[in-house]
Write an enzyme that holds these catalytic residues in place. Sequence first.
Site, PDB file in Angstrom:
ATOM      1  N   HIS A 117      15.023 -11.322  29.888  1.00 57.44           N
ATOM      2  CA  HIS A 117      15.621 -11.500  28.566  1.00 57.44           C
ATOM      3  C   HIS A 117      15.565 -12.984  28.219  1.00 57.44           C
ATOM      4  CE1 HIS A 117      19.259 -10.826  25.630  1.00 57.44           C
ATOM      5  NE2 HIS A 117      18.331 -11.614  25.136  1.00 57.44           N
ATOM      6  N   PHE A 177      10.180 -12.446  19.662  1.00 60.42           N
ATOM      7  CA  PHE A 177      11.206 -12.545  20.704  1.00 60.42           C
ATOM      8  C   PHE A 177      11.057 -13.849  21.492  1.00 60.42           C
ATOM      9  CE2 PHE A 177      12.556 -10.667  25.034  1.00 60.42           C
ATOM     10  CZ  PHE A 177      13.864 -11.075  24.867  1.00 60.42           C
ATOM     11  N   GLU A 236      13.754 -16.966  21.864  1.00 61.66           N
ATOM     12  CA  GLU A 236      14.280 -17.489  23.134  1.00 61.66           C
ATOM     13  C   GLU A 236      13.955 -18.975  23.305  1.00 61.66           C
ATOM     14  OE1 GLU A 236      16.361 -15.835  25.374  1.00 61.66           O
ATOM     15  OE2 GLU A 236      16.418 -14.397  23.732  1.00 61.66           O
ATOM     16  N   LYS A 280      16.094 -20.929  20.483  1.00 56.88           N
ATOM     17  CA  LYS A 280      17.542 -20.902  20.697  1.00 56.88           C
ATOM     18  C   LYS A 280      17.934 -21.553  22.029  1.00 56.88           C
ATOM     19  CE  LYS A 280      21.564 -17.842  20.994  1.00 56.88           C
ATOM     20  NZ  LYS A 280      22.071 -16.471  20.959  1.00 56.88           N
ATOM     21  N   HIS A 281      17.186 -21.244  23.083  1.00 57.45           N
ATOM     22  CA  HIS A 281      17.598 -21.692  24.423  1.00 57.45           C
ATOM     23  C   HIS A 281      16.690 -22.789  24.998  1.00 57.45           C
ATOM     24  CE1 HIS A 281      20.501 -18.392  24.645  1.00 57.45           C
ATOM     25  NE2 HIS A 281      19.557 -17.604  24.161  1.00 57.45           N
TER      26      HIS A 281
HETATM   27  P1  5GP Z   1      19.871 -14.018  22.885  1.00 60.07           P
HETATM   28  O1  5GP Z   1      19.020 -12.804  22.779  1.00 60.07           O
HETATM   29  O2  5GP Z   1      20.217 -14.586  21.560  1.00 60.07           O
HETATM   30  O3  5GP Z   1      19.271 -15.023  23.795  1.00 60.07           O
HETATM   31  O4  5GP Z   1      21.236 -13.603  23.540  1.00 60.07           O
HETATM   32  C1  5GP Z   1      21.896 -12.433  23.171  1.00 60.07           C
HETATM   33  C2  5GP Z   1      23.378 -12.542  23.471  1.00 60.07           C
HETATM   34  O5  5GP Z   1      23.595 -12.964  24.807  1.00 60.07           O
HETATM   35  C3  5GP Z   1      24.099 -13.592  22.632  1.00 60.07           C
HETATM   36  O6  5GP Z   1      24.521 -13.114  21.398  1.00 60.07           O
HETATM   37  C4  5GP Z   1      25.293 -13.930  23.508  1.00 60.07           C
HETATM   38  O7  5GP Z   1      26.301 -12.950  23.431  1.00 60.07           O
HETATM   39  C5  5GP Z   1      24.697 -13.836  24.886  1.00 60.07           C
HETATM   40  N1  5GP Z   1      24.210 -15.138  25.321  1.00 60.07           N
HETATM   41  C6  5GP Z   1      23.081 -15.743  24.909  1.00 60.07           C
HETATM   42  N2  5GP Z   1      22.909 -16.906  25.509  1.00 60.07           N
HETATM   43  C7  5GP Z   1      23.957 -17.054  26.353  1.00 60.07           C
HETATM   44  C8  5GP Z   1      24.306 -18.066  27.265  1.00 60.07           C
HETATM   45  O8  5GP Z   1      23.610 -19.054  27.439  1.00 60.07           O
HETATM   46  N3  5GP Z   1      25.458 -17.888  27.973  1.00 60.07           N
HETATM   47  C9  5GP Z   1      26.236 -16.790  27.821  1.00 60.07           C
HETATM   48  N4  5GP Z   1      27.353 -16.693  28.545  1.00 60.07           N
HETATM   49  N5  5GP Z   1      25.919 -15.799  26.969  1.00 60.07           N
HETATM   50  C10 5GP Z   1      24.795 -15.926  26.232  1.00 60.07           C
END
Ligand code: 5GP
Length: 219
Positions: A43, A93, A97, A100-101
């Site tokens: 993910h 996707f 990722e 955002k990260h």
């Molecule tokens: P995404 O697909 O946006 O990377 O993450 C989906 C969900 O995972 C986000 O809405 C949030 O609830 C949780 N999430 C995402 N990144 C993090 C993180 O770095 N730490 C934590 N604890 N939860 C995260």
Amino acid sequence: MKLNGKGFLIIFLVIQCVTILTVAKDFDFFYFVQQPAEDFSIHGLWPNYNDGTYPSNCDSTNSFDDSKVSDLESVLQKEWPTLACPSGDGLKFWRHEWEKHGTCAESIFDERGYFEAALSLKKKANLLRALEHAGIRPADGKFHKMEQIKDAITKGVGYAPYIECNVDSSGYHQVYQVYQCVDASATNFIECPVFPHGRACGNKVEFPSFSSASSRDEL
Ligand code: 5GP
């Protein structure tokens, strides 16, 4: 006021402490997060702080550039597929990722390095093998004891994972995501400084079959 050697030493140490406390770190560690399907799939690799918060969307000037990972695309499609849209090519996707990260850990890798680091962590974690060693086959339609799943993964990399569950329409708990913590160089698994606050699992859980794997609703 006159300062002797001891006085200078104390002032020096105080300045050092204040400097350490005030220099903000980009992040402290990563969550490496996988979801079960036929194999596990990635993910994300998410920079986090030890206090449980995390940075996001850190550099809008460093947008995802698919040409930088074009030769990785077939392996990304296998190891990091978009479960929300299985017919999609994954680009949307991966963009999400990275932007955002990944952009919050630019101090340690560029876009390509981000995807390579996650692929290499997936190999290292080898969750499927760790579970198989304990006689657990995901998607076998059976219920498994949560403790046995956790122990099997802990034996594999040496550190306990956090496992997040969904509840299916019959009220059964299904493994949704497996979080493992990784050091700030994105290389070694570590003991989690803090666990996320995802939906906890009951004592007995099942693995979703590929077709019923829940979608990533954030996308
Ligand atoms: P995404 O697909 O946006 O990377 O993450 C989906 C969900 O995972 C986000 O809405 C949030 O609830 C949780 N999430 C995402 N990144 C993090 C993180 O770095 N730490 C934590 N604890 N939860 C995260």
